[in-house]
Design a protein around this motif. Sequence first.
Motif, short mmCIF file in Angstrom:
data_model
loop_
_atom_site.label_atom_id
_atom_site.label_comp_id
_atom_site.label_asym_id
_atom_site.label_seq_id
_atom_site.Cartn_x
_atom_site.Cartn_y
_atom_site.Cartn_z
N VAL A 178 9.02 9.11 0.61
CA VAL A 178 7.62 9.02 0.25
C VAL A 178 6.92 8.19 1.32
O VAL A 178 7.34 7.07 1.62
CB VAL A 178 7.41 8.37 -1.14
N ASP A 179 5.85 8.74 1.88
CA ASP A 179 5.11 8.06 2.94
C ASP A 179 4.00 7.22 2.31
O ASP A 179 2.88 7.67 2.14
CB ASP A 179 4.52 9.09 3.91
N PHE A 180 4.34 5.97 1.98
CA PHE A 180 3.37 5.10 1.33
C PHE A 180 2.22 4.72 2.24
O PHE A 180 1.12 4.41 1.78
CB PHE A 180 4.06 3.85 0.79
N ALA A 181 2.44 4.75 3.54
CA ALA A 181 1.37 4.42 4.47
C ALA A 181 0.24 5.42 4.39
O ALA A 181 -0.90 5.12 4.76
CB ALA A 181 1.92 4.36 5.89
N ALA A 182 0.52 6.63 3.87
CA ALA A 182 -0.51 7.67 3.81
C ALA A 182 -1.64 7.29 2.85
O ALA A 182 -2.75 7.82 2.96
CB ALA A 182 0.11 9.00 3.37
N SER A 183 -1.38 6.39 1.90
CA SER A 183 -2.40 6.05 0.91
C SER A 183 -3.57 5.30 1.53
O SER A 183 -4.68 5.35 1.04
CB SER A 183 -1.80 5.21 -0.22
N ALA A 184 -3.33 4.58 2.63
CA ALA A 184 -4.39 3.77 3.21
C ALA A 184 -5.57 4.61 3.69
O ALA A 184 -6.72 4.20 3.64
CB ALA A 184 -3.84 2.96 4.38
N GLY A 185 -5.26 5.84 4.12
CA GLY A 185 -6.33 6.69 4.62
C GLY A 185 -6.61 7.86 3.72
O GLY A 185 -7.20 8.86 4.15
#
Length: 358
Positions: A349-356
């Motif tokens: 799961v790419d949690f960093a994707a939530s920031a953008g």
Amino acid sequence: MACGGARMIPAAGVGRVIAPWILACVLLLCSSILGAEGAIGVNYGMLGNNLPPPEKVISMYKANNISYVRLFHPDTSVLAALRGSGIGVVLGTLNEDLARLASNESFAASWVASYVKPFAGAVQFRYINAGNEVIPGETAAHVLPAMQNLKSALQSAGVSGVPVTTAVATSVLGASYPPSQGAFSEAAAPVMAPIVAYLSSKGTPLLVNVYPYFAYSASGGNVALGYALLSADSGAAASVTDGGVVYTNMFDAIVDATHAAVEKAGAQGLELVVSETGWPSGGGTGASVENAAAYNNNVVRHIGAGTPRRPGKAVETYLFAMFNENQKAEGVEQNFGLFRPDMTEVYHVDFAASAGAH
């Protein structure tokens, strides 16, 4: 997911989403002020006898860019591991403690003295969660007085800025289709109305557990998989039109049905936090690594966009759960983890994707 990890499945077998929602979907298909944008967390369930120690678990949260953690019950070893981590913490009470928390102010004070006061400052408490999925039910009447006693205990202990709330399942809804018609059930409404009024007066969100998986798995194929998975290519046949609003996924539809219910109960503008959502990687209909990866990654990318009822208003969301837990019921219950107990990924799961997310 009921407190401590024992999931409550209604007798009818519908799971998290009430029967009227599924029936309506079948008919259709057949004819945070407090949350940062893109804020994403993961529930840390502990019903396993082979899980890594808390220090390693919290290191995993940080290494994977997971901003928040939800604990179903207080655990001082976990709270100690969270000191200085910068991770926001939702701290739950045990459901079996609700009656004492509601009736005994000194017990509420001792709870705060044991689990909050020693960690305040070093641990970033986002919410205290008084009870999980007990409304409607025999324990429901204890929720509001427990919340009030805990809030008073926090103030007496000199702990400020920590909201107290509760978490509900979508079984509190008596109507959910179309989303604008969402309303609390006759059994839940007498309890929910004063709770949402209290939360609204404090500017505190209500926590809600949202599980499209259970609606999909119980629908006999009448709920489109793409609609349940938040897939962009789910197609018009899988959408729901509510007045001039089109819902392309069930996650938004459930959240907005709950918004509508809260508003009908008189709490305009009350925020919602999705305190649980997830998809199992095995053990049941539609449960696969591929579908679980698709659902959770889609959720992470989607939450910054808000919902049709609250466009642009990011939905603070907690995935369920960090680990596969071997002391839960066999089947899907043991397969909600993002990680195995040996700390290897079940899927990424790419949690960093939530920031953008937009």
